[in-house]
Design a protein around this motif. Structure first.
Motif, PDB file in Angstrom:
ATOM      1  N   ARG A  98       0.827  -1.194   0.000  1.00 30.08           N
ATOM      2  CA  ARG A  98       0.000   0.000   0.000  1.00 30.08           C
ATOM      3  C   ARG A  98       0.865   1.248   0.000  1.00 30.08           C
ATOM      4  O   ARG A  98       0.634   2.209  -0.715  1.00 30.08           O
ATOM      5  CB  ARG A  98      -0.921   0.014   1.226  1.00 30.08           C
ATOM      6  CG  ARG A  98      -1.990   1.077   1.168  1.00 30.08           C
ATOM      7  CD  ARG A  98      -2.655   1.245   2.503  1.00 30.08           C
ATOM      8  NE  ARG A  98      -1.704   1.635   3.518  1.00 30.08           N
ATOM      9  CZ  ARG A  98      -1.170   2.829   3.608  1.00 30.08           C
ATOM     10  NH1 ARG A  98      -1.475   3.761   2.764  1.00 30.08           N
ATOM     11  NH2 ARG A  98      -0.296   3.109   4.546  1.00 30.08           N
ATOM     12  N   LEU A  99       1.931   1.221   0.820  1.00 26.52           N
ATOM     13  CA  LEU A  99       2.806   2.383   0.891  1.00 26.52           C
ATOM     14  C   LEU A  99       3.546   2.620  -0.414  1.00 26.52           C
ATOM     15  O   LEU A  99       3.889   3.736  -0.756  1.00 26.52           O
ATOM     16  CB  LEU A  99       3.802   2.223   2.061  1.00 26.52           C
ATOM     17  CG  LEU A  99       3.175   2.366   3.447  1.00 26.52           C
ATOM     18  CD1 LEU A  99       4.157   1.954   4.523  1.00 26.52           C
ATOM     19  CD2 LEU A  99       2.700   3.775   3.696  1.00 26.52           C
TER      20      LEU A  99
ATOM     21  N   ALA B  44      -4.640   1.160  16.478  1.00 25.55           N
ATOM     22  CA  ALA B  44      -3.971   0.626  15.279  1.00 25.55           C
ATOM     23  C   ALA B  44      -4.987   0.402  14.159  1.00 25.55           C
ATOM     24  O   ALA B  44      -4.728   0.725  12.998  1.00 25.55           O
ATOM     25  CB  ALA B  44      -3.255  -0.673  15.625  1.00 25.55           C
TER      26      ALA B  44
ATOM     27  N   GLY C  25      -5.852   3.452  12.534  1.00 23.02           N
ATOM     28  CA  GLY C  25      -4.754   3.870  11.641  1.00 23.02           C
ATOM     29  C   GLY C  25      -4.962   3.336  10.232  1.00 23.02           C
ATOM     30  O   GLY C  25      -4.618   3.993   9.245  1.00 23.02           O
TER      31      GLY C  25
ATOM     32  N   HIS D 275      -8.152   9.194  14.909  1.00 24.22           N
ATOM     33  CA  HIS D 275      -6.875   8.509  15.124  1.00 24.22           C
ATOM     34  C   HIS D 275      -5.983   9.302  16.088  1.00 24.22           C
ATOM     35  O   HIS D 275      -5.318   8.731  16.945  1.00 24.22           O
ATOM     36  CB  HIS D 275      -6.176   8.279  13.786  1.00 24.22           C
ATOM     37  CG  HIS D 275      -4.950   7.435  13.887  1.00 24.22           C
ATOM     38  ND1 HIS D 275      -4.973   6.135  14.342  1.00 24.22           N
ATOM     39  CD2 HIS D 275      -3.640   7.705  13.618  1.00 24.22           C
ATOM     40  CE1 HIS D 275      -3.742   5.637  14.349  1.00 24.22           C
ATOM     41  NE2 HIS D 275      -2.909   6.577  13.909  1.00 24.22           N
TER      42      HIS D 275
ATOM     43  N   GLN E 199       6.150   5.879  19.493  1.00 24.98           N
ATOM     44  CA  GLN E 199       5.120   5.676  18.470  1.00 24.98           C
ATOM     45  C   GLN E 199       4.329   6.960  18.218  1.00 24.98           C
ATOM     46  O   GLN E 199       4.037   7.302  17.071  1.00 24.98           O
ATOM     47  CB  GLN E 199       4.190   4.525  18.916  1.00 24.98           C
ATOM     48  CG  GLN E 199       2.983   4.283  18.033  1.00 24.98           C
ATOM     49  CD  GLN E 199       3.354   3.774  16.639  1.00 24.98           C
ATOM     50  OE1 GLN E 199       4.529   3.725  16.292  1.00 24.98           O
ATOM     51  NE2 GLN E 199       2.377   3.460  15.833  1.00 24.98           N
TER      52      GLN E 199
ATOM     53  N   GLY F  73       4.163   9.086  14.837  1.00 25.50           N
ATOM     54  CA  GLY F  73       2.878   9.455  14.219  1.00 25.50           C
ATOM     55  C   GLY F  73       2.846  10.941  13.905  1.00 25.50           C
ATOM     56  O   GLY F  73       2.478  11.345  12.798  1.00 25.50           O
TER      57      GLY F  73
ATOM     58  N   HIS G 209       6.218   3.986  11.363  1.00 23.98           N
ATOM     59  CA  HIS G 209       5.058   4.172  12.251  1.00 23.98           C
ATOM     60  C   HIS G 209       4.186   2.912  12.254  1.00 23.98           C
ATOM     61  O   HIS G 209       3.690   2.479  13.299  1.00 23.98           O
ATOM     62  CB  HIS G 209       4.271   5.390  11.765  1.00 23.98           C
ATOM     63  CG  HIS G 209       3.080   5.728  12.616  1.00 23.98           C
ATOM     64  ND1 HIS G 209       3.154   6.011  13.958  1.00 23.98           N
ATOM     65  CD2 HIS G 209       1.763   5.828  12.301  1.00 23.98           C
ATOM     66  CE1 HIS G 209       1.950   6.265  14.425  1.00 23.98           C
ATOM     67  NE2 HIS G 209       1.073   6.155  13.447  1.00 23.98           N
ATOM     68  N   GLN G 210       4.036   2.318  11.078  1.00 17.80           N
ATOM     69  CA  GLN G 210       3.249   1.080  10.962  1.00 17.80           C
ATOM     70  C   GLN G 210       3.897  -0.020  11.812  1.00 17.80           C
ATOM     71  O   GLN G 210       3.229  -0.696  12.585  1.00 17.80           O
ATOM     72  CB  GLN G 210       3.233   0.675   9.497  1.00 17.80           C
ATOM     73  CG  GLN G 210       2.226  -0.375   9.128  1.00 17.80           C
ATOM     74  CD  GLN G 210       2.342  -0.750   7.650  1.00 17.80           C
ATOM     75  OE1 GLN G 210       3.463  -0.906   7.145  1.00 17.80           O
ATOM     76  NE2 GLN G 210       1.237  -0.881   6.967  1.00 17.80           N
TER      77      GLN G 210
ATOM     78  N   SER H 134       3.497   0.308  15.567  1.00 17.86           N
ATOM     79  CA  SER H 134       2.247  -0.133  16.191  1.00 17.86           C
ATOM     80  C   SER H 134       2.357  -1.604  16.588  1.00 17.86           C
ATOM     81  O   SER H 134       1.826  -2.020  17.614  1.00 17.86           O
ATOM     82  CB  SER H 134       1.055   0.103  15.267  1.00 17.86           C
ATOM     83  OG  SER H 134       1.223  -0.589  14.070  1.00 17.86           O
TER      84      SER H 134
END
Ligand code: HEM
Length: 420
Positions: A101-102, A285, A288, A336, A377, A381, A397-398, A401
């Motif tokens: 996705r990123l 999470a 997120g 979030h 974290q 973020g 950041h992912q 979590s």
């Protein structure tokens, strides 16, 4: 702490590029949203060209973000650096990136076969056939029209490696489980555990494909850039977190020797508090995933305020009101933030409370680590937000979590009740 002063830094979900400096700021209510979408449609194939300063050439949302990172400051309408020539996803930017996705590569493989899908195209003809298949789908038609075969190969391999990794993870569960089962090394409860974990792994694979399919569908009435459904993305992340947590919990229960803790009233309260905090971390999470799925990290890139307000005025712009929670990028980002801050506050309170309870050394280390990881974290973020979601920071950041959830599970395992 703020990188901009505008009401809303960016257009709504349709574009991740800055709103035009001299245009009426978006995010001032439903009107901004509707106006944006209508103009976008008139502006060309890119749904946002009515507004944004980028050239009328296809680009991915994330390559737009890169431009912003390069100093475009549309919200104030000041310096606007001319963007570099548009490219879909230049192979030269091939750093190691963990998430399809990123990297915006998740929709490059348009079908799924468990066994046949393992064989990549070999000849030029096979690659061209694969590319032609991709060209039938909205991502190519709307975003990547000028993509070359070399660029396609890059995003294809990113997705391919993710899928192969998924298969490998599946095998890493199923093969040892079958072997241990055959050898009779599993107790009855452990057999149930192992079956549930293997089932979850298979479910995760199916959910992954179900998620990808939502990004391949033609949506003639939609003005959004092609993306997977945020609901399915959240379900995919949620199920991955459940699988991960269940695996870690099983491992910790087997490996960590249990403490014989005196069951005092204070310990019971601490244990309950730790369970609640872990649930809150899980929910944060999950929220997120909605931020990521809607690119909601790009709507207000300031902290602690959102633009010039604590509570943005387009928070309830969608109707019915409930829809805002999952579909309005402003509300999704707001939620979030609130959940993130609530999590770190709960963890701080848990830490302070734990100091009053006599605990073994390992449990103390766990609770202190939890506080440290939580601060890190939240810092990650906020940095991700202020820097307009650069890929490496978003990926960190992912991962953060997961680190936070793991530390919380470790603490729970240290506090668990000893068997009678
Ligand atoms: C306990 C605290 C937090 C946890 C567990 C957490 C977790 C997550 C997760 C799992 C994602 C999805 C990542 C992905 O799928 O790519 C995410 C995205 C995001 N989070 Fe957080 N987060 C926390 C706090 C915060 C805070 C305080 C902020 C900023 C104020 C923030 C800003 C963001 C942004 C901007 C994204 C979108 C990144 C993207 O589009 O890839 N997070 N968060």
């Amino acid at each position: 702490m703020s990188t901009n002063t505008g009401t809303r830094t960016h257009c709504f979900t349709t574009c991740s590029s800055p709103a035009r400096g001299n245009a009426a700021p978006l995010g001032t209510g439903t009107g901004g949203w509707d106006r944006h979408r209508r103009r976008g449609r008139g502006g060309g194939t890119h749904p946002c060209w009515g507004w944004c300063l980028l050239p009328r050439a296809p680009r991915t949302a994330r390559s737009c973000r890169r431009l912003r990172g390069g100093g475009v400051s549309g919200a104030r309408g000041t310096t606007v650096r001319p963007p570099p020539p548009p490219r879909a996803l230049p192979p030269r930017s091939a750093e190691l990136r963990p998430s399809p996705r990123l990297t915006e590569s998740g929709l490059s493989m348009v079908d799924w076969h468990l066994v046949k899908g393992m064989k990549p195209p070999r000849t030029q003809r096979e690659w061209e056939a694969e590319f032609r298949k991709y060209q039938q789908f909205p991502e190519f038609k709307i975003l990547n029209r000028d993509m070359t075969l070399a660029e396609f190969k890059f995003i294809w391999y990113m997705e391919y490696s993710h899928r192969m990794w998924g298969r490998l993870v599946g095998l890493a569960y199923i093969v040892p489980a079958a072997y241990f089962w055959r050898k009779g090394w599993l107790s009855r409860p452990m057999k149930g555990c192992v079956l549930a974990l293997c089932g979850l792994v298979c479910f995760q694979g199916l959910l992954g494909w179900y998620m990808v399919k939502s990004g391949l569908e033609e949506k003639p009435d939609s003005y959004d850039i092609p993306r997977v459904s945020q609901y399915r993305l959240a379900a995919h992340l949620g199920s991955a977190l459940v699988l991960y947590s269940a695996s870690l919990w099983t491992g910790l229960s087997l490996l960590l020797p249990q403490h014989k803790l005196p069951e005092t009233h204070q310990l019971l309260r601490l244990r309950r508090f730790a369970h609640g905090t872990t649930a809150l971390i899980f929910l944060t999470a999950l929220s997120g995933a909605f931020v990521a799925g809607l690119d909601a990290g790009l709507v207000y890139n300031s902290f602690p305020k959102m633009g010039e307000r604590w509570i943005p005025d387009d928070l309830l712009a969608f109707s019915p009101v409930l829809k805002n929670i999952f579909e309005n990028p402003t509300t999704v980002q707001f939620d979030h933030r609130v959940l993130g801050i609530a999590s770190v506050s709960a963890i701080t309170a848990l830490y302070l409370f734990s100091r009053k309870v006599p605990l073994p050394r390992r449990a103390r280390i766990a609770v202190t680590s939890l506080l440290a990881v939580a601060c890190l974290q939240v810092g990650l973020g906020i940095s991700t937000l202020l820097l307009y979601v650069p890929t490496p920071l978003a990926a960190t950041h992912q991962s953060g979590s997961l680190a936070l959830l793991s530390t919380a599970l470790w603490l729970l395992s240290e506090l668990r009740r000893a068997p009678k």
